[in-house]
Design a protein around this motif. Structure first.
Motif, short mmCIF file in Angstrom:
data_model
loop_
_atom_site.label_atom_id
_atom_site.label_comp_id
_atom_site.label_asym_id
_atom_site.label_seq_id
_atom_site.Cartn_x
_atom_site.Cartn_y
_atom_site.Cartn_z
N SER A 140 6.13 -3.73 3.36
CA SER A 140 5.46 -2.90 4.35
C SER A 140 6.47 -2.36 5.36
CB SER A 140 4.40 -3.73 5.08
OG SER A 140 3.83 -3.00 6.15
N CYS A 165 0.84 -1.20 0.00
CA CYS A 165 0.00 0.00 0.00
C CYS A 165 0.88 1.25 0.00
CB CYS A 165 -0.86 0.07 1.25
SG CYS A 165 -2.01 -1.28 1.41
N GLY A 166 0.34 2.33 -0.56
CA GLY A 166 0.97 3.66 -0.45
C GLY A 166 2.39 3.67 -0.97
N THR A 167 3.28 4.22 -0.15
CA THR A 167 4.68 4.32 -0.52
C THR A 167 5.28 2.96 -0.84
OG1 THR A 167 5.07 6.35 0.69
CG2 THR A 167 6.92 4.87 0.52
N LYS A 181 4.23 12.29 -1.53
CA LYS A 181 4.90 12.99 -0.43
C LYS A 181 4.40 14.43 -0.35
CE LYS A 181 6.26 10.62 1.24
NZ LYS A 181 6.44 9.23 1.55
N SER A 195 5.54 -0.92 8.38
CA SER A 195 5.04 -1.28 9.71
C SER A 195 4.87 -2.78 9.89
CB SER A 195 3.69 -0.61 9.95
OG SER A 195 2.76 -1.10 9.00
N GLY A 196 4.57 -3.47 8.79
CA GLY A 196 4.24 -4.90 8.90
C GLY A 196 2.87 -5.13 9.50
N VAL A 215 -1.74 1.94 9.01
CA VAL A 215 -3.18 1.89 8.75
C VAL A 215 -3.67 0.47 9.06
CG1 VAL A 215 -5.00 2.36 7.08
CG2 VAL A 215 -2.90 3.70 7.05
N ALA A 260 5.02 10.59 7.00
CA ALA A 260 5.47 10.49 5.61
C ALA A 260 6.72 9.62 5.55
CB ALA A 260 5.76 11.87 5.07
N SER A 261 6.62 8.57 4.82
CA SER A 261 7.71 7.60 4.75
C SER A 261 8.86 8.13 3.90
CB SER A 261 7.14 6.33 4.12
OG SER A 261 8.01 5.28 4.33
C1 AGP Z 1 3.76 6.94 3.26
O1 AGP Z 1 4.27 8.23 3.31
C2 AGP Z 1 2.43 6.78 3.81
N1 AGP Z 1 2.36 7.23 5.15
C3 AGP Z 1 1.65 5.52 3.48
O2 AGP Z 1 1.36 5.57 2.12
C4 AGP Z 1 2.28 4.14 3.81
O3 AGP Z 1 3.37 3.90 2.98
C5 AGP Z 1 1.21 3.04 3.65
O4 AGP Z 1 0.17 3.28 4.54
C6 AGP Z 1 1.75 1.65 3.83
O5 AGP Z 1 2.28 1.46 5.11
P1 AGP Z 1 3.22 0.25 5.46
O6 AGP Z 1 4.47 0.40 4.66
O7 AGP Z 1 3.47 0.38 6.93
O8 AGP Z 1 2.49 -1.00 5.09
#
Ligand code: AGP
Length: 605
Positions: free
Chosen positions: A347, A300-302, A484, A349-350, A602, A399-400
């Motif tokens: 991921s 997801c996302g980044t 970003k 966070s995992g 998330v 923000a990653s």
């Molecule tokens: C990145 O800047 C975001 N905060 C978001 O897109 C994030 O990368 C996404 O929610 C996935 O999270 P994860 O890598 O912990 O699975």
């Protein structure tokens, strides 16, 4: 998302609860609350807004040694005092904090309303405390009431319960939402993420799905869902407390941008012997690699953007088909995958709920699964056939940044390993490995461009939109740069394949529109440059990111990357886009580490 802390010990609980919640602030929240317990009553305070608001309403006599705390990120019901956690039962004898979503809360609520219960919030979480009350009244044994309650909950939960019935005890349960436990000379504690505990201990026990735990002053018991004692699995967290502090930077994001050379160096440590890729976790799989027909990259996302990069490399190096899809789509698209499919989940966070659900689906379909994860012992890390850890360290800013670049690097290594296992020789591998090892220095050099990016970001001062363009391996950089910028500066940003501009988006380009163009891939750069000229002809202000050789005299803002293999250029290019977004947000006075509406991890769908 929401943060949870709980403490029972020999000293006041509040300091642990508040410091822990403040360490979890980065996860995003809109209200906060705590319950402290003594033998006669529960005392609960909660407020909408930041922890500082909560601290203002805390009255005196706060030295109780057992308590639970929460920061809430609204899902069911607006941010308000009433919807903030903890939630109490009638009689104010049981208090509960919850992360996750109770999917069947409407049915449970109806059942409890029929039993004469009253509800005071719009949350799904409140049904948990009322259900606990219901079962506790039937049989006043909290362990059993908790087990019966958990059996009724559909969806995800990490929850903490405290009560006047056992004033020194905290009950904790977990399903698909993170929860970690710890113990030190001060007491026994829990939190929804490890940084909340690092000041107290580095030995952490992640609670597994379905398990629950009973925390007392000097004991910690863990049980399986059916009440059998569970094995305790401790993990040593190598990070020091400083790693989760700003260390002189004005935000975690800027600190984390600057940590990238070190994070990449650590991620690459020991990965090569000559041109051989050293990934014992992958060797141990003993898979029948010849039977793998295609590979899916899912996140997801980044992390999804990192997957787009990796899938491009995979096709290039192995010549085999690769698919890439956001986890939130994969889980519902009935994918044509099976035992001949390799699924790679990425991921930071995992714990991302969609990625976790996609992983479960892939496993159910018999796929071989590999995770690229940053957080040790996280749910995704535990549930794949093999896990590779990025060594980004704790990433606090929503923000990653360093998680992304370490994902790019580790995925690159993994793809090289897969090529090796498929018996494919990658052209130019010696030069590539040499440049991978040089990458930390290249990023160091790229960070010297900070003043230039700061100046470029000023162009956005009065702009509502920006466009990011790139082709091939530059495209994920464009997507990530746009994400970003949106996340932290709230400037609307879109990313396009440069060749797609003239098929529609060019209609949006007018005088002074800001375009950040990536042209770092030699085989396509000239084409991208032609696409960029089309925007200049319509008045766009273009910031061009390219290599040292590309002729670009006609562009006013040209940022040249240090010399490195083309396939690695997306890494320094991403660093430039991070700095661009950071300074745009700073210029606009935004809360960079805690952007509105966003959560770090998330854990709900
Ligand atoms: C990145 O800047 C975001 N905060 C978001 O897109 C994030 O990368 C996404 O929610 C996935 O999270 P994860 O890598 O912990 O699975």
């Amino acid at each position: 998302m929401c943060g949870i802390t709980g403490f029972t010990g020999k000293q006041p609980a509040l300091p642990f609860l508040l410091q822990g919640l403040s360490k979890l602030e980065y996860r995003g929240y809109d209200s906060a609350g705590v319950t402290l317990v003594n033998s006669k009553k529960l005392r609960t305070w909660k407020t909408k807004g930041r922890l500082s608001e909560l601290e203002k309403v805390l009255s005196d006599d706060l030295d109780q040694s057992c308590g639970i705390g929460h920061t809430r990120w609204a899902t069911h019901g607006v941010p308000s005092n009433m919807n903030a956690h903890p939630h109490m039962n009638r009689g104010n004898t049981i208090s509960v904090v919850h992360n996750g979503i109770v999917e069947n809360y409407a049915a449970l609520k109806k059942e409890l309303l029929d039993e004469g219960y009253e509800f005071h919030s719009d949350t799904d979480s409140e049904v948990i405390v009322q259900l606990l009350d219901y079962y506790y009244r039937k049989k006043p044994v909290m362990k059993e009431a908790l087990m019966r309650t958990c059996r009724r909950l559909e969806g995800s939960y990490a929850l903490c319960v405290t009560s006047v019935y056992e004033p020194n005890t905290i009950y904790v349960a977990k399903k698909e939402s993170p929860m970690v436990l710890g113990q030190s000379a001060e007491g026994t504690f829990c939190a929804s993420d490890a940084p909340a505990m690092l000041e107290y201990t580095k030995e952490i026990m992640p609670l597994q799905d379905g398990q629950f735990a009973i925390l007392n002053k000097d004991s910690l018991e863990v049980f399986e869902a059916d009440g059998r004692p569970a094995e305790k699995k401790w993990i040593h967290f190598p990070y020091d407390v400083q790693a989760a502090q700003k260390g002189g930077y004005d935000s975690f994001m800027l600190k984390e941008i600057h940590e990238q050379p070190g994070a990449i160096r650590e991620t690459l440590r020991g990965r090569f012997r000559g041109t051989k890729v050293i990934l014992p976790q992958i060797d141990k799989l003993n898979a029948d690699w010849d039977s793998i027909r295609e590979t899916w990259f899912i996140a997801c996302g980044t992390a999804y953007h990192a997957c787009i990069y990796a899938s491009g490399l995979y096709q290039r190096y192995t010549g085999k088909p690769a698919f890439v899809m956001p986890a939130s789509e994969f889980r519902y698209c009935d994918p044509a995958v099976g035992p001949h499919t390799l699924c790679i989940f990425v991921s930071q966070s995992g714990e991302t709920a969609d990625t976790l659900a996609a992983l479960k689906l892939a496993r159910a379909k018999g796929c071989l699964t590999i995770a690229v994860v940053n957080v040790l012992g996280s749910s995704i890390a535990r549930q794949t056939d093999a896990v590779l850890y990025t060594a980004a360290g704790p990433e606090i800013a929503v923000a990653s940044t360093k998680a992304y670049t370490t994902q790019l690097v580790l995925l690159h290594v993994l793809v090289l390993k897969l090529a090796e296992l498929f018996g494919i020789k990658v052209k130019g591998i010696s030069a590539l490995i040499r440049d991978l090892k040089r990458l930390p220095d290249v990023i160091e050099e790229t960070l010297q461009k900070e003043p230039v990016m700061k100046k470029c970001a000023k162009m956005l001062k009065d702009q509502r939109d920006a466009y990011f363009i790139g082709r091939q391996l530059d495209y994920p950089t464009a997507l990530e740069g746009a994400l970003k910028l949106k996340e932290i500066s709230y400037v609307h940003a879109d990313a396009y394949y440069a060749g797609e501009l003239k098929h529609g988006p060019i209609a949006l380009i007018e005088k002074n529109t800001v375009v950040l163009a990536m042209a770092t891939q030699p085989e396509i750069a000239a084409k991208t440059i032609s696409n960029i000229k089309e925007t200049v002809a319509r008045g766009a202000r273009v910031i061009l990111v390219t290599d040292e050789e590309m002729s670009a005299e006609e562009f006013k803002y040209v940022i040249r990357l240090p010399e490195i293999c083309p396939s690695l250029r997306p890494v320094p290019a991403a660093v430039l886009t991070q700095l661009f977004a950071y300074y745009a947000a700073k210029e606009k006075g935004c809360d960079i580490d805690k952007p509105r509406n966003l959560a770090k991890s998330v854990t709900v769908e």
